[in-house]
Design a protein around this motif. Structure first.
Motif, PDB file in Angstrom:
ATOM      1  N   SER A   2       0.893  -1.119  -0.057  1.00  0.00           N
ATOM      2  CA  SER A   2      -0.115   0.087   0.003  1.00  0.00           C
ATOM      3  C   SER A   2       0.901   1.187  -0.007  1.00  0.00           C
ATOM      4  N   ALA A   3       2.294   1.061   0.094  1.00  0.00           N
ATOM      5  CA  ALA A   3       3.066   2.326   0.231  1.00  0.00           C
ATOM      6  C   ALA A   3       3.300   3.002  -1.277  1.00  0.00           C
ATOM      7  N   SER A   4       3.811   4.130  -0.986  1.00  0.00           N
ATOM      8  CA  SER A   4       4.128   4.869  -2.205  1.00  0.00           C
ATOM      9  C   SER A   4       5.176   3.818  -2.947  1.00  0.00           C
ATOM     10  N   PRO A   5       5.288   4.098  -4.385  1.00  0.00           N
ATOM     11  CA  PRO A   5       6.285   3.359  -5.177  1.00  0.00           C
ATOM     12  C   PRO A   5       7.648   3.548  -4.448  1.00  0.00           C
ATOM     13  N   PRO A   6       8.607   2.519  -4.369  1.00  0.00           N
ATOM     14  CA  PRO A   6      10.046   2.556  -3.933  1.00  0.00           C
ATOM     15  C   PRO A   6      10.586   3.849  -4.412  1.00  0.00           C
ATOM     16  N   ARG A   7      11.528   4.244  -3.760  1.00  0.00           N
ATOM     17  CA  ARG A   7      12.375   5.297  -4.185  1.00  0.00           C
ATOM     18  C   ARG A   7      13.416   4.692  -4.995  1.00  0.00           C
ATOM     19  N   ALA A   8      14.254   5.619  -5.706  1.00  0.00           N
ATOM     20  CA  ALA A   8      15.351   5.286  -6.391  1.00  0.00           C
ATOM     21  C   ALA A   8      16.471   4.828  -5.543  1.00  0.00           C
ATOM     22  N   PHE A   9      17.047   3.564  -6.113  1.00  0.00           N
ATOM     23  CA  PHE A   9      18.333   3.193  -5.313  1.00  0.00           C
ATOM     24  C   PHE A   9      19.323   4.322  -5.201  1.00  0.00           C
ATOM     25  N   PRO A  10      20.105   3.891  -4.212  1.00  0.00           N
ATOM     26  CA  PRO A  10      21.438   5.137  -4.018  1.00  0.00           C
ATOM     27  C   PRO A  10      22.202   4.933  -5.175  1.00  0.00           C
ATOM     28  N   ALA A  11      22.568   6.072  -5.634  1.00  0.00           N
ATOM     29  CA  ALA A  11      23.390   6.311  -6.812  1.00  0.00           C
ATOM     30  C   ALA A  11      24.923   6.155  -6.590  1.00  0.00           C
ATOM     31  N   ARG A  12      25.225   6.575  -5.616  1.00  0.00           N
ATOM     32  CA  ARG A  12      26.791   6.765  -5.239  1.00  0.00           C
ATOM     33  C   ARG A  12      27.144   5.535  -3.966  1.00  0.00           C
ATOM     34  N   ALA A  13      28.400   5.075  -4.104  1.00  0.00           N
ATOM     35  CA  ALA A  13      28.779   4.228  -2.898  1.00  0.00           C
ATOM     36  C   ALA A  13      28.866   4.991  -1.572  1.00  0.00           C
ATOM     37  N   GLY A  14      28.231   4.536  -0.712  1.00  0.00           N
ATOM     38  CA  GLY A  14      28.105   5.259   0.616  1.00  0.00           C
ATOM     39  C   GLY A  14      26.769   5.947   0.795  1.00  0.00           C
ATOM     40  N   GLU A  15      26.027   6.050  -0.216  1.00  0.00           N
ATOM     41  CA  GLU A  15      24.752   6.926  -0.030  1.00  0.00           C
ATOM     42  C   GLU A  15      23.893   5.831   0.477  1.00  0.00           C
ATOM     43  N   THR A  16      22.911   6.214   1.363  1.00  0.00           N
ATOM     44  CA  THR A  16      21.796   5.625   1.894  1.00  0.00           C
ATOM     45  C   THR A  16      20.654   6.258   1.457  1.00  0.00           C
ATOM     46  N   VAL A  17      19.363   5.530   1.263  1.00  0.00           N
ATOM     47  CA  VAL A  17      18.191   5.882   1.119  1.00  0.00           C
ATOM     48  C   VAL A  17      17.037   5.197   1.982  1.00  0.00           C
ATOM     49  N   LEU A  18      16.097   5.962   2.266  1.00  0.00           N
ATOM     50  CA  LEU A  18      14.984   5.073   2.849  1.00  0.00           C
ATOM     51  C   LEU A  18      13.949   4.893   1.530  1.00  0.00           C
ATOM     52  N   LEU A  19      13.950   3.688   1.378  1.00  0.00           N
ATOM     53  CA  LEU A  19      13.512   3.189  -0.029  1.00  0.00           C
ATOM     54  C   LEU A  19      11.910   3.136   0.084  1.00  0.00           C
ATOM     55  N   CYS A  20      11.270   2.668   1.004  1.00  0.00           N
ATOM     56  CA  CYS A  20       9.964   2.565   1.023  1.00  0.00           C
ATOM     57  C   CYS A  20       9.480   2.297   2.359  1.00  0.00           C
ATOM     58  N   ALA A  21       8.052   2.385   2.805  1.00  0.00           N
ATOM     59  CA  ALA A  21       7.453   1.906   3.846  1.00  0.00           C
ATOM     60  C   ALA A  21       7.762   0.462   3.908  1.00  0.00           C
ATOM     61  N   LEU A  22       7.866   0.020   5.238  1.00  0.00           N
ATOM     62  CA  LEU A  22       7.893  -1.467   5.542  1.00  0.00           C
ATOM     63  C   LEU A  22       6.999  -2.119   5.618  1.00  0.00           C
ATOM     64  N   GLU A  23       6.669  -3.232   5.100  1.00  0.00           N
ATOM     65  CA  GLU A  23       5.295  -4.182   5.232  1.00  0.00           C
ATOM     66  C   GLU A  23       5.514  -4.713   6.518  1.00  0.00           C
ATOM     67  N   ILE A  24       4.564  -4.236   7.594  1.00  0.00           N
ATOM     68  CA  ILE A  24       4.563  -4.704   9.112  1.00  0.00           C
ATOM     69  C   ILE A  24       3.098  -4.395   9.494  1.00  0.00           C
ATOM     70  N   GLY A  25       2.883  -5.288  10.631  1.00  0.00           N
ATOM     71  CA  GLY A  25       1.271  -4.924  10.951  1.00  0.00           C
ATOM     72  C   GLY A  25       1.528  -3.796  11.914  1.00  0.00           C
TER      73      GLY A  25
END
Length: 166
Positions: free
Chosen positions: A57-80
């Motif tokens: 039900s979350a919005s589409p995942p964000r783009a993967f990190p482009a550079r080494a060492g870069e971190t992103v919050l990709l999406c909402a986690l499926e959890i109750g």
């Protein structure tokens, strides 16, 4: 009692440093669980249990990190959970197509939000892969990276594990 016999025979210094010390800097810096992934093949809608999964039900995942060492919050986690924006799948690019995925959340006693926590843990994962489990271990560099440049802590090697602060 097993640790007394086991810890000294470990061949990597990072492993000895966490062997009998639950408060070791390495253990405190890394997330409880993370998975190394091939970014060219990973899918976060996988039905496999125990893998971080994006909520349908979350919005589409964000783009993967482009550079080494870069971190992103990709999406909402499926959890109750009643709050779908509380838990997230974090993703860091370590090098090339090698990445790591893990779960982060917004509640933190230290006042970190999910993005801050992901950035901090992402740096620790990259350092762990580069300086601890790679071909050549560099424990002083690992420790300096996870402790941060402003830390006053030094390293003193002890018998089996515990990294003492000076």
């Amino acid at each position: 009692m097993r640790q007394r016999t086991m810890c000294p025979i470990l061949t990597r210094e990072w492993a000895r440093s966490v062997c009998d010390n639950p408060w070791a800097a390495i253990q405190q810096s890394l997330p409880d669980r993370f998975e190394l992934v091939d970014l060219s093949r990973v899918r976060f809608q996988s039905p496999e249990p125990r893998k971080p999964r994006c909520a349908r039900s979350a919005s589409p995942p964000r783009a993967f990190p482009a550079r080494a060492g870069e971190t992103v919050l990709l999406c909402a986690l499926e959890i109750g959970s009643s709050d779908p924006e509380k838990f997230h799948v974090a993703l860091v690019r370590i090098d090339g197509q090698l990445g790591a995925a893990w779960s982060v959340w917004n509640d933190s006693p230290a006042g970190e939000n999910a993005a801050m926590r992901a950035a901090r843990e992402g740096r620790a994962i990259v350092a762990f892969v580069r300086y601890a489990i790679g071909k050549q271990e560099d424990f002083p560099q690992l420790y300096a990276t996870i402790r941060g440049p402003n830390s006053r802590a030094g390293i003193r090697r002890l018998e089996c594990g515990d990294t003492a602060r000076r």
